[in-house]
Design a protein around this motif. Structure first.
Motif, mmCIF file in Angstrom:
data_model
loop_
_atom_site.group_PDB
_atom_site.id
_atom_site.type_symbol
_atom_site.label_atom_id
_atom_site.label_comp_id
_atom_site.label_asym_id
_atom_site.label_seq_id
_atom_site.Cartn_x
_atom_site.Cartn_y
_atom_site.Cartn_z
ATOM 1 N N ILE A 43 43.043 40.352 37.947
ATOM 2 C CA ILE A 43 42.270 40.587 39.162
ATOM 3 C C ILE A 43 41.154 41.562 38.827
ATOM 4 N N ILE A 44 39.926 41.121 39.038
ATOM 5 C CA ILE A 44 38.747 41.897 38.689
ATOM 6 C C ILE A 44 38.300 42.771 39.855
ATOM 7 N N ALA A 45 38.352 42.204 41.066
ATOM 8 C CA ALA A 45 37.891 42.955 42.239
ATOM 9 C C ALA A 45 38.542 42.396 43.496
ATOM 10 N N GLU A 46 38.651 43.259 44.501
ATOM 11 C CA GLU A 46 39.149 42.859 45.812
ATOM 12 C C GLU A 46 38.184 43.360 46.865
ATOM 13 N N ARG A 47 38.098 42.612 47.940
ATOM 14 C CA ARG A 47 37.214 43.009 49.022
ATOM 15 C C ARG A 47 37.897 42.726 50.351
ATOM 16 N N LYS A 48 37.969 43.750 51.184
ATOM 17 C CA LYS A 48 38.584 43.602 52.495
ATOM 18 C C LYS A 48 37.561 43.939 53.562
ATOM 19 N N VAL A 49 37.361 43.035 54.491
ATOM 20 C CA VAL A 49 36.455 43.244 55.605
ATOM 21 C C VAL A 49 37.147 42.743 56.861
ATOM 22 N N SER B 75 41.198 34.781 52.303
ATOM 23 C CA SER B 75 41.975 34.403 53.476
ATOM 24 C C SER B 75 41.610 35.334 54.618
ATOM 25 N N GLY B 76 41.908 34.900 55.818
ATOM 26 C CA GLY B 76 41.670 35.742 56.979
ATOM 27 C C GLY B 76 40.670 35.139 57.943
ATOM 28 N N GLN C 114 28.304 33.195 36.952
ATOM 29 C CA GLN C 114 29.267 33.472 38.014
ATOM 30 C C GLN C 114 29.320 34.967 38.305
ATOM 31 N N SER C 115 29.254 35.782 37.269
ATOM 32 C CA SER C 115 29.308 37.220 37.459
ATOM 33 C C SER C 115 28.116 37.718 38.267
ATOM 34 N N VAL C 116 26.936 37.175 37.999
ATOM 35 C CA VAL C 116 25.745 37.550 38.770
ATOM 36 C C VAL C 116 25.929 37.139 40.223
ATOM 37 N N LEU C 117 26.450 35.927 40.436
ATOM 38 C CA LEU C 117 26.686 35.436 41.790
ATOM 39 C C LEU C 117 27.682 36.322 42.534
ATOM 40 N N PHE C 118 28.829 36.595 41.910
ATOM 41 C CA PHE C 118 29.863 37.400 42.560
ATOM 42 C C PHE C 118 29.486 38.878 42.615
ATOM 43 N N GLY C 119 28.614 39.322 41.718
ATOM 44 C CA GLY C 119 28.180 40.718 41.699
ATOM 45 C C GLY C 119 27.456 41.127 42.965
ATOM 46 N N LYS C 120 26.960 40.155 43.722
ATOM 47 C CA LYS C 120 26.309 40.451 44.998
ATOM 48 C C LYS C 120 27.321 40.901 46.043
ATOM 49 N N ASN C 121 28.576 40.459 45.890
ATOM 50 C CA ASN C 121 29.602 40.754 46.884
ATOM 51 C C ASN C 121 30.657 41.752 46.418
ATOM 52 N N TYR C 122 30.735 41.996 45.129
ATOM 53 C CA TYR C 122 31.757 42.884 44.581
ATOM 54 C C TYR C 122 31.112 43.917 43.663
ATOM 55 N N THR C 123 31.809 45.034 43.514
ATOM 56 C CA THR C 123 31.416 46.033 42.529
ATOM 57 C C THR C 123 32.514 46.078 41.480
#
Length: 152
Positions: free
Chosen positions: A31-37, A70-71, A108-117
């Protein structure tokens, strides 16, 4: 120590190590990153599968960044990821007529880097696999899909 044992005993700078699967391939997930909103949760996972073919003296290598969520989303409009209410999905298509797709993980990392740190060095696994294969006199082949490993 054999090649499989070297893969299985390797410790990386991030959590995760290779585990042997029923099909004799080696799988690494981390698991590289998690994001909860609000009431939503998204998880970004790095997955790598390696299959060693001793008769061909080849190592087949596949890696991907995988986002699962999910959510319930609220649709604030400010955030591209959570801009629509309810559930959704995304499909990515590309053409490989002119050869293999390059920069998969980097793109993919550039794409996901917009949403995760996150600070994840995906080259660490690829470099280790390449060095280990050459150390044992094997060629490494990068495959585009996990399904291609089943045929090897």
């Amino acid at each position: 120590m054999g090649m499989k044992e070297e893969f299985l005993s390797k410790k990386f700078s991030f959590p995760g190590s290779f585990l042997e699967q029923r099909d004799r391939s080696l799988l690494l997930t981390s698991i590289i990153a998690e994001r909860k909103v609000f009431l939503s949760k998204k998880v970004l996972t790095y997955r790598c599968r390696v299959k060693v073919n001793d008769s061909e003296k080849k190592v087949y290598f596949f890696e991907i960044l995988d986002e699962r969520g999910s959510g319930i989303t609220m649709g604030s409009g400010d955030d591209e990821t959570f801009s629509t209410p309810g559930f959704g999905f995304k499909v990515e298509k590309y053409n490989t007529t002119n050869g293999t797709r390059r920069g998969t993980i980097e793109e993919q990392s550039v794409l996901f880097g917009k949403n995760y740190t996150y600070s994840f060095n995906w080259n660490e696994v690829k470099d280790f696999a390449t060095e280990t294969a050459s150390k044992f006199g094997y060629q490494i082949e990068f495959v585009l899909g996990e399904g291609a490993l089943q045929k090897k």
